[in-house]
Design an enzyme around this catalytic site. Sequence first.
Site, PDB file in Angstrom:
ATOM      1  N   ASN A   8     -13.981  27.844 -32.618  1.00  0.00           N
ATOM      2  CA  ASN A   8     -13.520  27.936 -31.238  1.00  0.00           C
ATOM      3  C   ASN A   8     -12.036  28.285 -31.312  1.00  0.00           C
ATOM      4  OD1 ASN A   8     -14.147  25.625 -28.431  1.00  0.00           O
ATOM      5  ND2 ASN A   8     -14.068  27.835 -28.486  1.00  0.00           N
ATOM      6  N   ASN A  55      -9.163  29.454 -19.742  1.00  0.00           N
ATOM      7  CA  ASN A  55     -10.230  30.238 -20.358  1.00  0.00           C
ATOM      8  C   ASN A  55      -9.774  31.680 -20.553  1.00  0.00           C
ATOM      9  OD1 ASN A  55     -12.368  28.188 -20.364  1.00  0.00           O
ATOM     10  ND2 ASN A  55     -12.308  28.389 -18.134  1.00  0.00           N
ATOM     11  N   CYS A  64     -10.501  20.918 -22.569  1.00  0.00           N
ATOM     12  CA  CYS A  64     -11.244  21.602 -23.631  1.00  0.00           C
ATOM     13  C   CYS A  64     -11.175  20.705 -24.863  1.00  0.00           C
ATOM     14  CB  CYS A  64     -10.637  22.972 -23.919  1.00  0.00           C
ATOM     15  SG  CYS A  64     -11.385  23.821 -25.332  1.00  0.00           S
ATOM     16  N   GLY A  65     -12.322  20.223 -25.321  1.00  0.00           N
ATOM     17  CA  GLY A  65     -12.343  19.277 -26.434  1.00  0.00           C
ATOM     18  C   GLY A  65     -11.827  19.845 -27.740  1.00  0.00           C
ATOM     19  N   ASN A  66     -12.321  21.006 -28.124  1.00  0.00           N
ATOM     20  CA  ASN A  66     -11.822  21.633 -29.349  1.00  0.00           C
ATOM     21  C   ASN A  66     -10.385  22.097 -29.170  1.00  0.00           C
ATOM     22  OD1 ASN A  66     -14.118  21.266 -30.936  1.00  0.00           O
ATOM     23  ND2 ASN A  66     -15.085  23.124 -30.129  1.00  0.00           N
ATOM     24  N   GLU A 176     -20.355  29.316 -22.745  1.00  0.00           N
ATOM     25  CA  GLU A 176     -19.193  28.740 -22.060  1.00  0.00           C
ATOM     26  C   GLU A 176     -18.799  29.502 -20.800  1.00  0.00           C
ATOM     27  OE1 GLU A 176     -15.786  26.932 -23.751  1.00  0.00           O
ATOM     28  OE2 GLU A 176     -16.573  27.114 -25.792  1.00  0.00           O
ATOM     29  N   CYS A 186     -18.126  24.078 -28.990  1.00  0.00           N
ATOM     30  CA  CYS A 186     -17.584  23.632 -27.707  1.00  0.00           C
ATOM     31  C   CYS A 186     -17.510  22.111 -27.744  1.00  0.00           C
ATOM     32  CB  CYS A 186     -18.469  24.098 -26.550  1.00  0.00           C
ATOM     33  SG  CYS A 186     -17.899  23.508 -24.936  1.00  0.00           S
ATOM     34  N   GLY A 187     -16.296  21.572 -27.696  1.00  0.00           N
ATOM     35  CA  GLY A 187     -16.104  20.135 -27.825  1.00  0.00           C
ATOM     36  C   GLY A 187     -16.685  19.332 -26.673  1.00  0.00           C
ATOM     37  N   THR A 188     -16.425  19.765 -25.440  1.00  0.00           N
ATOM     38  CA  THR A 188     -17.001  19.055 -24.302  1.00  0.00           C
ATOM     39  C   THR A 188     -18.506  19.266 -24.249  1.00  0.00           C
ATOM     40  OG1 THR A 188     -16.438  20.940 -22.871  1.00  0.00           O
ATOM     41  CG2 THR A 188     -14.901  19.071 -22.897  1.00  0.00           C
TER      42      THR A 188
END
Length: 236
Positions: A8, A55, A64-66, A176, A186-188
Amino acid sequence: MCYSANGNTFLIVDNTQKRIPEEKKPDFVRENVGDLDGVIFVELVDGKYFMDYYNRDGSMAAFCGNGARAFSQYLIDRGWIKEKEFTFLSRAGEIKVIVDDSIWVRMPGVSEKKEMKVDGYEGYFVVVGVPHFVMEVKGIDELDVEKLGRDLRYKTGANVDFYEVLPDRLKVRTYERGVERETKACGTGVTSVFVVYRDKTGAKEVKIQVPGGTLFLKEENGEIFLRGDVKRCSEE
Protein backbone atom coordinates in the site's frame (compact mmCIF):
# COMPACT_ATOMS: atom_id res chain seq x y z
CA MET A 1 9.06 10.73 0.24
CA CYS A 2 7.45 7.42 -0.75
CA TYR A 3 6.62 4.64 1.71
CA SER A 4 5.18 1.18 1.15
CA ALA A 5 3.18 -0.60 3.85
CA ASN A 6 2.73 -4.15 2.54
CA GLY A 7 2.45 -2.75 -0.97
CA ASN A 8 0.00 0.00 0.00
CA THR A 9 1.96 2.99 -1.29
CA PHE A 10 1.97 6.60 -0.12
CA LEU A 11 3.65 9.91 -0.86
CA ILE A 12 4.38 11.55 2.50
CA VAL A 13 4.74 15.34 2.40
CA ASP A 14 6.16 17.50 5.19
CA ASN A 15 3.61 20.28 5.47
CA THR A 16 4.46 21.37 9.00
CA GLN A 17 5.24 24.85 7.66
CA LYS A 18 1.86 25.03 5.84
CA ARG A 19 3.46 25.49 2.42
CA ILE A 20 0.47 23.75 0.83
CA PRO A 21 -2.83 25.35 1.93
CA GLU A 22 -5.91 23.21 2.53
CA GLU A 23 -7.70 24.31 -0.62
CA LYS A 24 -4.71 23.34 -2.78
CA LYS A 25 -4.28 19.83 -1.39
CA PRO A 26 -6.69 17.98 -3.73
CA ASP A 27 -4.98 19.43 -6.81
CA PHE A 28 -1.53 18.71 -5.33
CA VAL A 29 -2.55 15.09 -4.77
CA ARG A 30 -3.87 14.54 -8.28
CA GLU A 31 -0.78 16.18 -9.81
CA ASN A 32 1.80 14.32 -7.71
CA VAL A 33 0.36 10.96 -6.69
CA GLY A 34 1.51 9.16 -9.84
CA ASP A 35 0.72 5.45 -9.46
CA LEU A 36 0.71 5.55 -5.66
CA ASP A 37 -2.39 4.83 -3.59
CA GLY A 38 -2.53 8.05 -1.60
CA VAL A 39 -0.84 11.14 -0.19
CA ILE A 40 -0.23 11.90 3.49
CA PHE A 41 0.43 15.46 4.64
CA VAL A 42 2.37 15.79 7.89
CA GLU A 43 0.86 18.65 9.86
CA LEU A 44 1.32 20.14 13.32
CA VAL A 45 -1.79 20.85 15.39
CA ASP A 46 -1.27 22.32 18.86
CA GLY A 47 2.22 20.86 18.95
CA LYS A 48 1.16 17.33 17.96
CA TYR A 49 1.72 15.60 14.65
CA PHE A 50 -1.42 15.26 12.55
CA MET A 51 -1.86 12.76 9.70
CA ASP A 52 -3.90 14.37 6.92
CA TYR A 53 -4.73 11.59 4.44
CA TYR A 54 -5.94 11.92 0.85
CA ASN A 55 -6.89 9.19 -1.61
CA ARG A 56 -5.26 9.19 -5.03
CA ASP A 57 -8.35 10.84 -6.60
CA GLY A 58 -7.89 13.89 -4.35
CA SER A 59 -10.67 13.00 -1.92
CA MET A 60 -9.97 13.33 1.79
CA ALA A 61 -10.38 10.29 4.06
CA ALA A 62 -10.76 10.23 7.83
CA PHE A 63 -8.17 7.52 8.28
CA CYS A 64 -5.92 4.95 6.60
CA GLY A 65 -4.52 2.07 8.64
CA ASN A 66 -1.50 1.28 6.50
CA GLY A 67 -1.01 5.00 6.00
CA ALA A 68 -0.81 5.34 9.78
CA ARG A 69 1.95 2.73 9.90
CA ALA A 70 3.84 4.52 7.13
CA PHE A 71 3.27 7.88 8.83
CA SER A 72 4.68 6.49 12.09
CA GLN A 73 7.76 5.13 10.33
CA TYR A 74 8.27 8.50 8.62
CA LEU A 75 8.22 10.34 11.97
CA ILE A 76 10.76 7.87 13.35
CA ASP A 77 13.00 8.08 10.26
CA ARG A 78 13.03 11.88 10.45
CA GLY A 79 14.12 11.67 14.07
CA TRP A 80 11.04 13.58 15.20
CA ILE A 81 9.86 10.70 17.39
CA LYS A 82 12.21 8.64 19.54
CA GLU A 83 9.82 7.13 22.09
CA LYS A 84 8.71 3.49 21.97
CA GLU A 85 5.13 4.59 22.61
CA PHE A 86 3.60 7.76 21.20
CA THR A 87 0.40 9.20 19.79
CA PHE A 88 -0.51 11.35 16.82
CA LEU A 89 -3.71 12.95 15.60
CA SER A 90 -5.97 12.02 12.69
CA ARG A 91 -9.46 12.89 11.55
CA ALA A 92 -10.55 9.62 13.20
CA GLY A 93 -9.13 10.72 16.55
CA GLU A 94 -5.91 10.16 18.48
CA ILE A 95 -3.88 7.17 17.31
CA LYS A 96 -1.57 5.23 19.63
CA VAL A 97 1.62 3.62 18.32
CA ILE A 98 3.79 0.99 19.99
CA VAL A 99 7.26 0.28 18.59
CA ASP A 100 9.05 -3.02 19.26
CA ASP A 101 10.60 -5.03 16.44
CA SER A 102 7.91 -3.49 14.23
CA ILE A 103 5.20 -0.84 14.47
CA TRP A 104 1.84 -1.60 16.09
CA VAL A 105 -0.90 0.96 15.40
CA ARG A 106 -4.05 1.10 17.49
CA MET A 107 -6.93 1.26 15.06
CA PRO A 108 -10.00 3.47 15.54
CA GLY A 109 -12.86 1.85 17.42
CA VAL A 110 -15.81 0.29 15.61
CA SER A 111 -18.45 3.01 15.33
CA GLU A 112 -20.92 0.92 13.32
CA LYS A 113 -21.42 -2.73 12.37
CA LYS A 114 -24.54 -4.17 10.78
CA GLU A 115 -25.59 -6.91 8.40
CA MET A 116 -26.16 -5.76 4.84
CA LYS A 117 -27.43 -7.40 1.66
CA VAL A 118 -26.62 -5.85 -1.72
CA ASP A 119 -27.82 -7.38 -5.00
CA GLY A 120 -28.05 -10.77 -3.31
CA TYR A 121 -24.58 -10.52 -1.74
CA GLU A 122 -24.67 -10.83 2.04
CA GLY A 123 -22.07 -9.17 4.20
CA TYR A 124 -21.44 -6.64 6.93
CA PHE A 125 -21.16 -2.87 6.86
CA VAL A 126 -18.36 -1.93 9.27
CA VAL A 127 -16.94 1.50 10.12
CA VAL A 128 -13.45 1.70 11.65
CA GLY A 129 -12.64 5.30 10.83
CA VAL A 130 -13.88 4.72 7.28
CA PRO A 131 -16.70 2.47 5.95
CA HIS A 132 -16.20 -1.05 4.62
CA PHE A 133 -18.49 -3.73 3.19
CA VAL A 134 -17.10 -7.11 4.27
CA MET A 135 -18.06 -10.35 2.56
CA GLU A 136 -16.88 -13.94 3.07
CA VAL A 137 -16.16 -15.87 -0.14
CA LYS A 138 -14.77 -19.15 -1.41
CA GLY A 139 -12.07 -19.29 -4.09
CA ILE A 140 -10.85 -15.77 -3.43
CA ASP A 141 -7.90 -16.11 -5.83
CA GLU A 142 -10.26 -16.53 -8.78
CA LEU A 143 -12.54 -13.66 -7.78
CA ASP A 144 -12.83 -10.68 -10.14
CA VAL A 145 -12.26 -8.07 -7.45
CA GLU A 146 -12.04 -5.18 -9.90
CA LYS A 147 -15.51 -5.81 -11.34
CA LEU A 148 -17.44 -7.01 -8.30
CA GLY A 149 -15.62 -4.67 -5.95
CA ARG A 150 -16.37 -1.67 -8.15
CA ASP A 151 -20.06 -2.59 -8.39
CA LEU A 152 -20.46 -3.07 -4.64
CA ARG A 153 -18.35 -0.01 -3.84
CA TYR A 154 -20.76 2.32 -5.63
CA LYS A 155 -23.86 0.59 -4.26
CA THR A 156 -22.65 0.61 -0.64
CA GLY A 157 -20.63 3.83 -0.70
CA ALA A 158 -17.87 1.91 1.06
CA ASN A 159 -14.58 0.15 0.51
CA VAL A 160 -15.19 -3.53 -0.27
CA ASP A 161 -13.36 -6.43 1.38
CA PHE A 162 -13.54 -10.08 0.38
CA TYR A 163 -12.14 -12.69 2.75
CA GLU A 164 -11.65 -16.43 2.80
CA VAL A 165 -10.99 -18.51 5.91
CA LEU A 166 -7.98 -20.82 5.54
CA PRO A 167 -6.68 -23.32 8.14
CA ASP A 168 -3.97 -21.05 9.57
CA ARG A 169 -4.92 -17.57 8.36
CA LEU A 170 -7.42 -15.39 6.57
CA LYS A 171 -6.92 -14.25 3.01
CA VAL A 172 -8.23 -10.78 2.13
CA ARG A 173 -8.56 -8.73 -1.05
CA THR A 174 -9.83 -5.14 -1.02
CA TYR A 175 -11.27 -2.74 -3.57
CA GLU A 176 -10.57 0.73 -2.18
CA ARG A 177 -12.89 3.68 -2.50
CA GLY A 178 -11.03 6.80 -3.66
CA VAL A 179 -8.22 4.68 -5.09
CA GLU A 180 -10.83 2.99 -7.32
CA ARG A 181 -8.95 -0.25 -7.78
CA GLU A 182 -7.79 -3.28 -5.84
CA THR A 183 -4.84 -2.43 -3.62
CA LYS A 184 -2.14 -4.75 -2.34
CA ALA A 185 -3.19 -4.11 1.26
CA CYS A 186 -5.73 -2.08 3.22
CA GLY A 187 -5.30 -1.59 6.96
CA THR A 188 -8.86 -0.53 7.77
CA GLY A 189 -10.03 -3.30 5.44
CA VAL A 190 -8.26 -6.12 7.27
CA THR A 191 -9.38 -4.55 10.56
CA SER A 192 -13.00 -4.64 9.41
CA VAL A 193 -12.56 -8.28 8.40
CA PHE A 194 -11.01 -9.04 11.79
CA VAL A 195 -14.01 -7.45 13.55
CA VAL A 196 -16.44 -9.65 11.61
CA TYR A 197 -14.33 -12.79 12.11
CA ARG A 198 -13.80 -12.03 15.82
CA ASP A 199 -17.51 -11.62 16.42
CA LYS A 200 -18.19 -14.94 14.67
CA THR A 201 -15.43 -17.00 16.29
CA GLY A 202 -14.17 -15.18 19.38
CA ALA A 203 -10.63 -14.94 17.92
CA LYS A 204 -8.40 -12.40 19.66
CA GLU A 205 -5.60 -12.39 17.11
CA VAL A 206 -5.26 -13.36 13.48
CA LYS A 207 -2.77 -13.53 10.63
CA ILE A 208 -4.08 -12.10 7.37
CA GLN A 209 -2.60 -12.68 3.94
CA VAL A 210 -3.05 -9.87 1.43
CA PRO A 211 -1.55 -9.47 -2.06
CA GLY A 212 1.23 -7.35 -0.50
CA GLY A 213 2.25 -9.84 2.19
CA THR A 214 1.12 -10.62 5.72
CA LEU A 215 -0.57 -8.42 8.30
CA PHE A 216 -1.17 -9.21 11.95
CA LEU A 217 -4.04 -8.04 14.13
CA LYS A 218 -4.69 -8.52 17.82
CA GLU A 219 -7.21 -7.33 20.36
CA GLU A 220 -6.04 -6.25 23.81
CA ASN A 221 -8.33 -4.73 26.44
CA GLY A 222 -10.95 -3.99 23.80
CA GLU A 223 -8.50 -2.23 21.47
CA ILE A 224 -7.41 -3.53 18.06
CA PHE A 225 -3.79 -3.23 16.96
CA LEU A 226 -2.35 -3.70 13.45
CA ARG A 227 1.19 -4.42 12.33
CA GLY A 228 2.97 -5.37 9.13
CA ASP A 229 5.91 -4.44 6.93
CA VAL A 230 6.84 -0.81 6.22
CA LYS A 231 9.66 0.34 3.98
CA ARG A 232 10.80 3.49 2.26
CA CYS A 233 10.48 3.28 -1.52
CA SER A 234 12.17 6.58 -2.47
CA GLU A 235 14.09 9.51 -1.04
CA GLU A 236 12.09 12.12 -2.91
